[in-house]
Enzyme design. Structure first.
Site, PDB file in Angstrom:
ATOM      1  N   ASN A 199     -56.226  41.782 -27.762  1.00 44.17           N
ATOM      2  CA  ASN A 199     -56.598  40.563 -28.474  1.00 44.17           C
ATOM      3  C   ASN A 199     -57.276  41.049 -29.746  1.00 44.17           C
ATOM      4  OD1 ASN A 199     -57.516  38.128 -29.418  1.00 44.17           O
ATOM      5  ND2 ASN A 199     -59.187  37.954 -27.928  1.00 44.17           N
ATOM      6  N   PRO A 200     -56.483  41.361 -30.786  1.00 45.69           N
ATOM      7  CA  PRO A 200     -57.078  41.976 -31.984  1.00 45.69           C
ATOM      8  C   PRO A 200     -57.754  40.927 -32.865  1.00 45.69           C
ATOM      9  CG  PRO A 200     -54.746  41.626 -32.329  1.00 45.69           C
ATOM     10  CD  PRO A 200     -55.052  41.095 -30.939  1.00 45.69           C
TER      11      PRO A 200
ATOM     12  N   PHE B 208     -67.984  40.299 -29.717  1.00 43.42           N
ATOM     13  CA  PHE B 208     -67.168  39.079 -29.617  1.00 43.42           C
ATOM     14  C   PHE B 208     -67.320  38.431 -28.237  1.00 43.42           C
ATOM     15  CE2 PHE B 208     -63.062  37.017 -28.708  1.00 43.42           C
ATOM     16  CZ  PHE B 208     -62.840  36.283 -29.855  1.00 43.42           C
TER      17      PHE B 208
HETATM   18  C1  LIG Z   1     -61.099  39.371 -31.122  1.00 41.13           C
HETATM   19  S1  LIG Z   1     -62.128  40.649 -30.480  1.00 41.13           S
HETATM   20  C2  LIG Z   1     -61.485  40.744 -28.817  1.00 41.13           C
HETATM   21  C3  LIG Z   1     -62.445  41.314 -27.806  1.00 41.13           C
HETATM   22  C4  LIG Z   1     -61.948  41.233 -26.360  1.00 41.13           C
HETATM   23  N1  LIG Z   1     -60.697  41.938 -26.184  1.00 41.13           N
HETATM   24  C5  LIG Z   1     -61.790  39.789 -25.926  1.00 41.13           C
HETATM   25  O1  LIG Z   1     -60.645  39.303 -25.876  1.00 41.13           O
HETATM   26  O2  LIG Z   1     -62.809  39.143 -25.620  1.00 41.13           O
HETATM   27  C6  LIG Z   1     -61.441  42.070 -31.296  1.00 41.13           C
HETATM   28  C7  LIG Z   1     -62.122  43.392 -30.955  1.00 41.13           C
HETATM   29  O3  LIG Z   1     -61.398  44.439 -31.637  1.00 41.13           O
HETATM   30  C8  LIG Z   1     -62.333  45.386 -32.098  1.00 41.13           C
HETATM   31  N2  LIG Z   1     -61.708  46.146 -33.176  1.00 41.13           N
HETATM   32  C9  LIG Z   1     -61.628  45.826 -34.501  1.00 41.13           C
HETATM   33  N3  LIG Z   1     -60.950  46.775 -35.173  1.00 41.13           N
HETATM   34  C10 LIG Z   1     -60.578  47.712 -34.259  1.00 41.13           C
HETATM   35  C11 LIG Z   1     -59.846  48.945 -34.345  1.00 41.13           C
HETATM   36  N4  LIG Z   1     -59.362  49.384 -35.514  1.00 41.13           N
HETATM   37  N5  LIG Z   1     -59.667  49.661 -33.202  1.00 41.13           N
HETATM   38  C12 LIG Z   1     -60.170  49.222 -32.015  1.00 41.13           C
HETATM   39  N6  LIG Z   1     -60.865  48.070 -31.884  1.00 41.13           N
HETATM   40  C13 LIG Z   1     -61.066  47.317 -32.987  1.00 41.13           C
HETATM   41  C14 LIG Z   1     -63.544  44.575 -32.493  1.00 41.13           C
HETATM   42  O4  LIG Z   1     -64.702  45.373 -32.542  1.00 41.13           O
HETATM   43  C15 LIG Z   1     -63.577  43.518 -31.378  1.00 41.13           C
HETATM   44  O5  LIG Z   1     -64.361  43.930 -30.292  1.00 41.13           O
END
Ligand SMILES: C[S@@+](CC[C@H](N)C(=O)[O-])C[C@H]1O[C@@H](n2cnc3c(N)ncnc32)[C@H](O)[C@@H]1O
Length: 298
Positions: free
Chosen positions: A197-198, A100
């Site tokens: 930031n999910p 992302f």
């Molecule tokens: C919207 S991106 C945000 C990335 C970063 N925090 C930013 O703000 O640029 C969401 C991130 O959550 C990760 N992700 C998705 N499901 C997850 C889970 N169950 N546990 C941990 N991370 C997860 C994704 O791989 C992705 O990198």
């Protein structure tokens, strides 16, 4: 498109940028001129001032690379994947396909999170879903005394966040796994701040996203409020009394996420971004950490 100058013809960079911008605009690319500038600055290894003060045009190799990058951008590849970098607060982060791209609006999440733990010394912080490491690294940069952990389910993200941490000599422990699962048991009950930031785009909204957003991983984008709910239910096990949960939300998710927070947390607030749209929700576990002040400094 052709961007190389015919032999012996002096071409100003402003003309190259204008033509490239017109080409991108004709293909429906947003911010066409800024995109052309960003690609040229990257290819020529210069900044904006260097670009506009350059007296010569592009040589054959640079023109070919520029033409290819313009073409890829027109086919929906985000400009950050082409340049391999993105500015986030004071940090230039490495970015790569499969991870992302950090957004400017997430800087508000960092500010709200840092403000929440302003009164605590040496806070323990966990950034869930770290991607490039943007949030975790920005917090460590602003609060060098913090012990910062970061998690992600994507191996590509963990590898990239680790390399961004090394690049900026920021000591953040990045781990692979689901939500708070990879955090060591010893930290359970000791965390001052869970920040995230999910993925929060609703599944129904995915098809109408722009092509360059759909070039990012689906798992990083789509989740609705599912992850907010999981974080509210799983974070209290990890937070110390008075510890904070701070999350980014979609602009239509404020009321729903607020009510999910209010079921288990206190001092719940929905905070707007600079455009006035709901962007962040924060709340803290009841109880107080000795010596800590609340988010408003009281
Ligand atoms: C919207 S991106 C945000 C990335 C970063 N925090 C930013 O703000 O640029 C969401 C991130 O959550 C990760 N992700 C998705 N499901 C997850 C889970 N169950 N546990 C941990 N991370 C997860 C994704 O791989 C992705 O990198």
């Amino acid at each position: 498109m052709t961007t190389e100058a015919p032999a012996g013809t002096p071409v100003r960079m402003s003309a190259v940028i204008r033509r490239a911008g017109d080409y991108l605009a004709a293909h429906g690319v947003q911010s066409p001129r800024a995109t052309a500038e960003a690609l040229l600055m990257y290819l020529l290894g210069t900044d904006r001032a260097g670009l506009y003060s350059r007296s010569e045009g592009l040589d054959t190799r640079a023109a070919r690379l520029f033409g290819r990058a313009l073409c890829q951008r027109c086919h929906g590849i985000p400009v950050e994947y082409l340049t391999g970098r993105q500015q986030f607060m004071d940090l230039t982060l490495g970015v790569a396909p499969g991870v992302f791209v950090p957004r400017p609006e997430t800087e508000g999440l960092v500010e709200a999170a840092v403000e929440a733990v302003a009164g605590r010394s040496g806070p323990v912080v966990v950034d869930v879903g770290t991607g490039t490491g943007a949030v975790a690294l920005a917090i460590k940069h602003l609060r060098p005394d913090a012990a910062v952990w970061a998690t992600d389910v994507s191996q590509a993200a963990v590898t990239l966040a680790t390399s961004n941490a090394l690049r900026h000599s920021l000591d953040v422990d990045v781990r692979l796994g689901d939500l708070l699962g990879p955090i060591p048991e010893a930290v359970r009950g000791e965390v001052d701040l869970v920040v995230s930031n999910p993925p929060y785009v609703a599944r129904e909204a995915y098809d109408s996203l722009p092509e360059e957003v759909k070039a990012e991983p689906y798992e990083a984008l789509v989740g609705g409020t599912r992850f907010h709910r999981r974080l509210v239910s799983e974070s209290p096990d990890w937070l110390r009394p008075g510890g904070w949960l701070v999350v980014e939300i979609g602009d239509d998710q404020g009321p729903e996420v607020r009510s999910v927070f209010e079921a288990g947390l206190v001092e719940v607030e929905v905070l707007p971004d600079l455009a006035g749209r709901d962007r962040v929700v924060r709340g803290r576990l009841p109880g107080a950490t000795p010596g800590a002040t609340s988010a408003d400094g009281s």
